[in-house]
Design an enzyme around this catalytic site. Structure first.
Site, short mmCIF file in Angstrom:
data_model
loop_
_atom_site.label_atom_id
_atom_site.label_comp_id
_atom_site.label_asym_id
_atom_site.label_seq_id
_atom_site.Cartn_x
_atom_site.Cartn_y
_atom_site.Cartn_z
N GLY A 70 2.70 2.31 -2.49
CA GLY A 70 2.82 2.84 -3.84
C GLY A 70 4.00 2.31 -4.63
O GLY A 70 4.50 2.99 -5.53
N LYS A 71 4.42 1.07 -4.30
CA LYS A 71 5.55 0.47 -5.05
C LYS A 71 5.24 0.38 -6.53
O LYS A 71 6.05 0.76 -7.38
CB LYS A 71 5.84 -0.95 -4.54
CG LYS A 71 6.46 -1.06 -3.19
CD LYS A 71 6.91 -2.47 -2.89
CE LYS A 71 5.79 -3.49 -3.00
NZ LYS A 71 4.78 -3.35 -1.95
N THR A 72 4.06 -0.17 -6.84
CA THR A 72 3.72 -0.43 -8.24
C THR A 72 3.59 0.87 -9.03
O THR A 72 4.13 0.98 -10.13
CB THR A 72 2.43 -1.25 -8.34
OG1 THR A 72 2.62 -2.50 -7.67
CG2 THR A 72 2.07 -1.53 -9.79
N SER A 73 2.88 1.84 -8.50
CA SER A 73 2.71 3.10 -9.24
C SER A 73 4.05 3.81 -9.41
O SER A 73 4.32 4.39 -10.47
CB SER A 73 1.71 4.01 -8.52
OG SER A 73 2.10 4.26 -7.19
N THR A 120 -3.75 -2.04 -3.24
CA THR A 120 -2.92 -3.08 -2.64
C THR A 120 -3.45 -3.57 -1.31
O THR A 120 -3.53 -4.79 -1.09
CB THR A 120 -1.47 -2.59 -2.49
OG1 THR A 120 -0.96 -2.26 -3.79
CG2 THR A 120 -0.58 -3.65 -1.87
N ASP A 179 4.87 -9.50 -7.62
CA ASP A 179 4.03 -9.33 -6.43
C ASP A 179 2.80 -10.23 -6.54
O ASP A 179 2.04 -10.13 -7.51
CB ASP A 179 3.59 -7.87 -6.34
CG ASP A 179 2.91 -7.54 -5.02
OD1 ASP A 179 2.46 -8.48 -4.34
OD2 ASP A 179 2.84 -6.36 -4.67
N GLY A 194 0.77 -1.23 0.00
CA GLY A 194 0.00 0.00 0.00
C GLY A 194 0.80 1.28 0.00
O GLY A 194 0.23 2.37 0.06
#
Length: 591
Positions: free
Chosen positions: A25-28, A510, A50, A23
């Site tokens: 913001g790794k992906t963004s 997430t 992930d 949550g």
């Protein structure tokens, strides 16, 4: 306060690993970096490992485990590796030959020992190692970006010589993650080369992503230390979602901003020593390539839809007191709050405990929070005589459990075998098992009280404990004993008339995806949560801050997702002050 994150200046290695708790913001952040570099003329491959990946949602493109072009970004390819599927495949490779040969209970234990987070993570490592070992892949890109990096625990396991011997077939201490490396012995050299690449600062950069809040920064600090211990020194911290200012006459906005600033001022000393960059808190949803491009331009203007956002003040949202009313009416005796770190489990557990006391119940509230957050919530304040608060120290419980296991299972092992066993005991499952044993003591000693427990073991851990009993009966190979108090508590947890599990999440991608996986995990152990709590919701407030209003709009789809996943859900708004003390929590619940 911090320099804005600019990939053109910051990035200097071919391999990038983004890591951080769920949550943050790794992906963004990984996607925005990939788009930026691709727009700059670099050939980029973006890979997600992930299990709760929302890479497809962020990029708005269907992905598979094979690299494919991302529309509107000519130099960018992406793929979505599925570590869960990889784990299933190689788990069957290991367990399959024993089906019909060993007793069914033994096979079940083997399967469960290889069903935990450690196994999934190692399977993910195996997947991206295969990518890095393919010259056609590495030779085709200037940068390969991985969304989610392996933990220090996993990498330490891979470095131990005993991980590649038959030790796993000869020894077990019963309930643990022991065994995740079974069947991978033929890849030792390949893994060693990958480890060398990870620790080479000229090849690999680790991007630690964190929110500007205390728990997220503490987790980033822990991960940084773990990975530094095994030679991954090239680390950069990205503080994601930092508010630039606030609306003075908006209590939610000013509280949000002040809380972030406090977290930044108390940044762990170890993190201060490294490079730190920031990304702004933005009003719009970070999906699609255009919004990702906007993020790295430092723009945090409100989206068009958020300008006209006004929630009907008469709208009836389900509240926490609805959950408390039902728990009281149904006379539940054991209540667990569960969820990923940073979603506010401790605050929700405290509120449930106070609410039940106000309903006339005697309540024991216990927590494993290492920061003693429950003690902080109630410190120096009046506490009802009907409320008892206790704390379990996870570090001490894990230490006691490790000593017990090493004394029993380690007595016949050589030096390498003990080293492997010690590292295996550093797995997340070990802490869950050790703490669960302590919970069992608390519940066993409590009579005439409702027990509210902040944080519970996953379904995987419960099944390990259950399987360990059968394993011991069938083969007498297990040197680990499952205490009677634990055996008694397992059936209680499965009894819906006595126990309730409350899943806590945030209205973001997430946390909701991870909470969904947690619920599936519990259902495997025959535990069925009936309530979810959406915590810290902006949608449930009347904020006038245009940036926060935009984010409130983006919560709607995840609130709807939670409603579809849960039998019942309650929504708790972000509040404009920290609720400290029994009376403040009581007043909050009765508003």
């Amino acid at each position: 306060m911090f320099q804005s994150f600019d990939p053109k200046i910051t990035i200097g290695t071919p391999y990038l690993f983004f890591t951080g708790k769920g949550g943050v913001g790794k992906t963004s952040t990984a996607c925005a970096t990939a788009v930026y570099l691709a727009d700059d003329g670099k050939k980029v491959l973006l890979v997600s490992t992930d299990p709760a990946s929302n890479l497809q949602d962020v990029l708005k493109v269907e992905l598979s485990n094979l690299p494919q072009e991302v529309p509107a970004v000519p130099n960018l390819h992406a793929c979505n590796l599925d570590p869960e599927e990889a784990a299933r495949t190689y788990r069957e490779k290991v367990v399959g030959p024993y089906r019909g040969v060993l007793p069914e209970s033994v096979v079940t234990t083997m399967e469960e020992q290889m069903s935990g987070a450690c196994t999934v993570e190692i399977a993910a490592f195996d997947e991206f190692t295969s990518l890095l070992a393919d010259p056609k892949v590495t030779g085709s890109y200037d940068h390969i970006i991985f969304d989610t990096a392996p933990t220090g625990h996993t990498l330490r396991l891979l470095q131990l010589p005993t991980a590649w011997t038959h030790f796993l077939e000869e020894s077990t201490h019963g309930a643990s993650c022991l065994g995740p490396l079974s069947g991978l012995g033929d890849k030792k050299d390949l893994y060693q080369k990958t480890m060398e690449a990870l620790s080479d600062s000229k090849q690999t950069m680790l991007m630690l992503v964190a929110r500007p809040d205390e728990s997220s920064l503490i987790e980033a600090n822990r991960a940084a230390g773990e990975l530094r211990e095994i030679g991954i020194e090239n680390q950069t911290l990205i503080v994601n979602g930092l508010m630039k200012d606030y609306v003075p006459d908006d209590e939610v906005s000013s509280f949000f901003y002040t809380k972030q600033q406090l977290a930044i001022r108390t940044l762990p000393a170890q993190l201060k020593q490294g490079k730190i960059y920031s990304l702004p808190y933005v009003s719009y949803s970070l999906t699609g390539t255009e919004s990702l491009r906007t993020l790295l331009k430092g723009v945090s203007l409100p989206s068009a839809e958020s300008v006209s956002y006004i929630r009907n003040s008469q709208e009836r949202l389900p509240e926490l007191k609805d959950l408390i009313d039902e728990l009281s009416h149904q006379n539940k005796r054991v209540i667990f709050t569960m969820g990923k770190g940073g979603v506010g489990k401790t605050s929700i557990a405290s509120a449930i405990a106070v609410g039940l006391v106000e309903k006339g119940h005697n309540v024991l509230l216990t927590t494993t929070d290492p920061a003693a957050h429950v003690a902080h919530i109630f410190k120096d304040h009046h506490i009802s005589e009907s409320l008892t608060i206790s704390q379990i120290d996870p570090k001490q419980e894990v230490m006691n459990y490790k000593e017990e296991v090493l004394a029993n299972a380690g007595k016949d092992l050589d030096e390498d075998g003990i080293a492997y066993l010690e590292e295996d005991l550093n797995s997340p499952c070990t802490e869950e098992i050790a703490v669960f044993r302590a919970f069992a003591d608390v519940v066993d000693q409590s009579e005439n009280q409702i027990v509210v427990i902040d944080t519970a073991p996953t379904g995987h851990t419960l099944l390990l404990l259950d399987a360990a009993q059968s394993y011991h009966k069938e083969l007498s190979r297990s040197t680990g004993e499952v205490p009677d108090r634990v055996k008694k508590l397992l059936p209680r947890l499965r009894n819906p008339n006595e126990t309730s599990v409350v899943i806590v999440t945030l209205a973001e991608a997430t946390p909701v995806l991870e909470a969904s996986r947690l619920q599936d995990d519990l259902k495997r152990a025959n535990i069925h949560p009936s309530w979810w709590v959406i915590n810290q919701s902006l949608y449930a407030t009347q904020t006038k801050d245009p940036v926060l209003m935009g984010r409130a709009i983006s919560e709607v789809e995840w609130i709807q997702e939670v409603e579809s996943l849960s039998e019942k859900c309650a929504i708790v708004p972000i509040i404009n002050e920290e609720k400290l003390g029994y009376l403040q929590i009581k007043n909050f619940l009765t508003k």
